[in-house]
Design an enzyme around this catalytic site. Structure first.
Site, PDB file in Angstrom:
ATOM      1  CE1 TYR A   3      -0.015 -19.445  40.574  1.00 18.45           C
ATOM      2  CE2 TYR A   3      -0.792 -21.688  40.215  1.00 18.45           C
ATOM      3  CZ  TYR A   3       0.044 -20.806  40.866  1.00 18.45           C
ATOM      4  OH  TYR A   3       0.944 -21.268  41.784  1.00 18.45           O
ATOM      5  NE  ARG A   8      -9.981 -27.667  42.567  1.00 17.40           N
ATOM      6  CZ  ARG A   8      -9.194 -27.245  43.555  1.00 17.40           C
ATOM      7  NH1 ARG A   8      -9.628 -26.285  44.377  1.00 17.40           N
ATOM      8  NH2 ARG A   8      -8.018 -27.778  43.761  1.00 17.40           N
ATOM      9  CG  ASN A  54      -5.162 -23.496  47.760  1.00 14.36           C
ATOM     10  OD1 ASN A  54      -4.797 -22.335  47.800  1.00 14.36           O
ATOM     11  ND2 ASN A  54      -5.074 -24.216  46.660  1.00 14.36           N
ATOM     12  N   GLY A  89       3.038 -11.793  52.090  1.00 16.33           N
ATOM     13  CA  GLY A  89       2.082 -12.899  51.906  1.00 16.33           C
ATOM     14  C   GLY A  89       2.391 -14.097  52.801  1.00 16.33           C
ATOM     15  CG  ASN A 120      -4.263 -12.516  48.393  1.00  9.70           C
ATOM     16  OD1 ASN A 120      -5.271 -12.380  49.075  1.00  9.70           O
ATOM     17  ND2 ASN A 120      -3.791 -13.705  48.042  1.00  9.70           N
ATOM     18  CB  THR A 144       0.834 -25.764  38.778  1.00  5.84           C
ATOM     19  OG1 THR A 144      -0.354 -25.896  38.030  1.00  5.84           O
ATOM     20  CG2 THR A 144       1.543 -24.496  38.385  1.00  5.84           C
ATOM     21  CG  ASP A 152       1.621  -3.522  41.183  1.00  5.91           C
ATOM     22  OD1 ASP A 152       2.239  -4.415  40.556  1.00  5.91           O
ATOM     23  OD2 ASP A 152       0.409  -3.555  41.450  1.00  5.91           O
ATOM     24  CB  SER A 199       3.624 -23.821  41.176  1.00  4.43           C
ATOM     25  OG  SER A 199       2.604 -24.767  41.368  1.00  4.43           O
ATOM     26  CE  LYS A 227       3.690 -18.879  40.541  1.00  7.78           C
ATOM     27  NZ  LYS A 227       4.487 -17.864  41.242  1.00  7.78           N
ATOM     28  CG  ASP A 243      -8.641 -30.611  41.306  1.00  9.64           C
ATOM     29  OD1 ASP A 243      -7.897 -29.615  41.185  1.00  9.64           O
ATOM     30  OD2 ASP A 243      -9.443 -30.756  42.243  1.00  9.64           O
ATOM     31  CE1 TYR A 302       8.662 -22.227  46.606  1.00 11.15           C
ATOM     32  CE2 TYR A 302       6.597 -21.024  46.590  1.00 11.15           C
ATOM     33  CZ  TYR A 302       7.968 -21.024  46.674  1.00 11.15           C
ATOM     34  OH  TYR A 302       8.631 -19.849  46.817  1.00 11.15           O
TER      35      TYR A 302
HETATM   36  C1  UD1 Z   1      -3.771 -25.758  43.721  1.00 12.66           C
HETATM   37  C2  UD1 Z   1      -3.620 -25.260  42.312  1.00 12.66           C
HETATM   38  C3  UD1 Z   1      -2.162 -25.159  41.999  1.00 12.66           C
HETATM   39  C4  UD1 Z   1      -1.475 -24.245  43.001  1.00 12.66           C
HETATM   40  C5  UD1 Z   1      -1.713 -24.775  44.401  1.00 12.66           C
HETATM   41  C6  UD1 Z   1      -1.181 -23.819  45.444  1.00 12.66           C
HETATM   42  C7  UD1 Z   1      -5.634 -26.055  41.155  1.00 12.66           C
HETATM   43  C8  UD1 Z   1      -6.176 -26.919  40.068  1.00 12.66           C
HETATM   44  N1  UD1 Z   1      -4.309 -26.121  41.385  1.00 12.66           N
HETATM   45  O1  UD1 Z   1      -3.204 -27.054  43.790  1.00 12.66           O
HETATM   46  O2  UD1 Z   1      -2.011 -24.651  40.690  1.00 12.66           O
HETATM   47  O3  UD1 Z   1      -0.096 -24.184  42.742  1.00 12.66           O
HETATM   48  O4  UD1 Z   1      -3.110 -24.923  44.624  1.00 12.66           O
HETATM   49  O5  UD1 Z   1      -1.196 -24.419  46.675  1.00 12.66           O
HETATM   50  O6  UD1 Z   1      -6.351 -25.337  41.793  1.00 12.66           O
HETATM   51  N2  UD1 Z   1      -9.925 -30.153  47.480  1.00 12.66           N
HETATM   52  C9  UD1 Z   1     -11.194 -30.527  47.912  1.00 12.66           C
HETATM   53  N3  UD1 Z   1     -12.010 -29.544  48.400  1.00 12.66           N
HETATM   54  C10 UD1 Z   1     -11.650 -28.242  48.450  1.00 12.66           C
HETATM   55  C11 UD1 Z   1     -10.369 -27.872  48.005  1.00 12.66           C
HETATM   56  C12 UD1 Z   1      -9.522 -28.850  47.515  1.00 12.66           C
HETATM   57  O7  UD1 Z   1     -11.548 -31.702  47.868  1.00 12.66           O
HETATM   58  O8  UD1 Z   1     -12.466 -27.405  48.871  1.00 12.66           O
HETATM   59  C13 UD1 Z   1      -9.015 -31.205  46.997  1.00 12.66           C
HETATM   60  C14 UD1 Z   1      -8.576 -31.025  45.551  1.00 12.66           C
HETATM   61  O9  UD1 Z   1      -9.471 -31.634  44.678  1.00 12.66           O
HETATM   62  C15 UD1 Z   1      -7.195 -31.687  45.587  1.00 12.66           C
HETATM   63  C16 UD1 Z   1      -6.691 -31.401  47.010  1.00 12.66           C
HETATM   64  O10 UD1 Z   1      -7.843 -31.133  47.783  1.00 12.66           O
HETATM   65  O11 UD1 Z   1      -7.295 -33.076  45.425  1.00 12.66           O
HETATM   66  C17 UD1 Z   1      -5.753 -30.229  47.096  1.00 12.66           C
HETATM   67  O12 UD1 Z   1      -6.372 -29.092  46.502  1.00 12.66           O
HETATM   68  P1  UD1 Z   1      -5.727 -27.624  46.611  1.00 12.66           P
HETATM   69  O13 UD1 Z   1      -5.394 -27.336  48.041  1.00 12.66           O
HETATM   70  O14 UD1 Z   1      -6.659 -26.680  45.924  1.00 12.66           O
HETATM   71  O15 UD1 Z   1      -4.350 -27.757  45.851  1.00 12.66           O
HETATM   72  P2  UD1 Z   1      -4.044 -28.234  44.343  1.00 12.66           P
HETATM   73  O16 UD1 Z   1      -5.279 -28.375  43.555  1.00 12.66           O
HETATM   74  O17 UD1 Z   1      -3.129 -29.400  44.440  1.00 12.66           O
END
Ligand code: UD1
Length: 341
Positions: A151, A294, A201, A10, A35, A128, A59, A126, A155, A297, A179
């Site tokens: 998820y 979202r 992400n 990965g 994945n 999280t 697996d 994480s 963890k 968040d 992380y």
């Molecule tokens: C997310 C996961 C977290 C996981 C981590 C792995 C959630 C709620 N949390 O963290 O459990 O360990 O990824 O890296 O999903 N954003 C946008 N537009 C997008 C995508 C994200 O505005 O299309 C914003 C989000 O609202 C946030 C920031 O970007 O403020 C980071 O988002 P993301 O990369 O998804 O990470 P996390 O939410 O911090």
């Protein structure tokens, strides 16, 4: 020293295998390729000029197959355990699959490790697990919070299981690495993040908009109590993160025990700051629109990385521009990810 890396094909796994091989470790990878694909590891071998000891396409929810890996690696000294499902939204829709995969996989792995006397483990946790932190920066002694999805809960549960395991048998040495938000790619642009389908992400979403694969980024909420109203996170370069695993391995050897450790930079950036930095570094315009928040968040999360500095001698070295440069280098050279070539 021989290290077994689960989930080694990965995103974080390939970068960690590269660092391990470069530092002279022997590496065996176990991955179900659910994945990921073999191509990432082939590229790691090419980049380093070194070969993996073995690759097992199995697996961890299969205990017999998991046992076999240890049977075939009698000199294994430690395991780095990345393997797990990680899509937040999917985990809400398919909780049983997530719990079975992440929990059963880890329990089977630990049972095999116990049977074969391999009791050194670095676990991919994480930030999280902190839920919504009461304040920032977050230190490791913050209480574990309420996770908003299966998820995240998986963890936190695995952390509990591993702490219990250490409690039951202090011969177990365990690093729980929490992380923050991994981004970027190896500076060669040869390996990087290759998410399945539409990315969840932020950074892969931005880079796919930049390369023309996606039309427009939705910024999830601009009414958070942050300087510009958008979410603030601690983005960390994946190569720095990978190096943190090697420091954790060394720490477990020098000073056995069990510990949790943040891997972050200590610096938070907002979504709008990330967009601006990516545009500046890549020269590409990122189309975006402001969308509703979202669900699940939080406003702001960044690490206090001082425990890692003090205890592991580790510090993130790559700043925001390098994170953006390397993400763009990978994405522009591999617009379709590993399927590009
Ligand atoms: C997310 C996961 C977290 C996981 C981590 C792995 C959630 C709620 N949390 O963290 O459990 O360990 O990824 O890296 O999903 N954003 C946008 N537009 C997008 C995508 C994200 O505005 O299309 C914003 C989000 O609202 C946030 C920031 O970007 O403020 C980071 O988002 P993301 O990369 O998804 O990470 P996390 O939410 O911090």
């Amino acid at each position: 020293m021989h290290i077994i890396v689960t989930g080694g094909a990965g995103y974080i796994g390939t970068h960690t295998c590269l660092e391990l091989l470069t530092s002279g470790y022997d590496v065996t990878v176990v991955d179900n390729l659910s994945n990921s694909c073999r191509e990432g590891l082939r590229r790691v071998e090419k980049l380093t000029g070194k070969s993996l000891c073995s690759f097992y396409h199995i697996d961890l929810i299969d205990p017999l197959a998991t046992d076999k890996v240890f049977q075939h690696c009698p000199d294994a000294a430690a395991v780095i355990h990345f393997a797990g499902l990680k899509a937040v939204g999917e985990s809400v829709a398919q909780p049983l699959r997530y719990y079975q995969n992440n929990l059963t996989g880890t329990i089977n792995l630990c049972q095999s490790m116990q049977r074969y006397g391999v009791k050194n483990l670095v676990f991919s946790s994480s930030c999280t697990v902190y839920g919504t932190p009461a304040s920032v920066p977050i230190t490791e002694d913050f209480p574990l919070g309420v996770c908003t999805n299966p998820y995240g809960r998986s963890k936190a549960m695995i952390e509990d299981i591993l702490r219990d395991l250490h409690q039951s048998d202090p011969e177990w040495n365990i690093a729980l690495l929490r992380y923050f938000n991994p981004v970027g790619a190896h500076e060669s642009g040869v390996i990087g993040e290759d998410p399945n389908g539409v990315p969840n992400n932020l950074m892969p979403y931005i880079s796919q908009v930049a390369v023309g694969k996606l039309q427009q980024l939705s910024v999830f909420g601009n009414d958070y109590p942050t300087p510009d109203g958008t979410g603030v996170r601690d983005y960390i370069h994946v190569v720095d993160l990978a190096k943190g695993h090697l420091c954790a391995l060394e720490k477990l050897q020098q000073q056995p025990g069990a510990f949790a450790c943040n891997l972050g930079t200590g610096q938070g950036y907002s979504v709008l700051e990330m967009i601006a930095a990516f545009e500046r570094v890549s020269g590409q315009k990122i189309n975006y629109t402001i969308a509703p928040r979202r669900q699940g968040d939080i406003a702001c999360a960044y690490a206090d990385p001082s425990f890692a500095a003090r205890e592991l001698g580790w510090k993130a070295e790559r700043g925001l521009d390098v994170m953006c440069r390397d993400t763009w280098n990978w994405q522009s050279k591999n617009p379709q990810g590993y399927a590009s070539r």
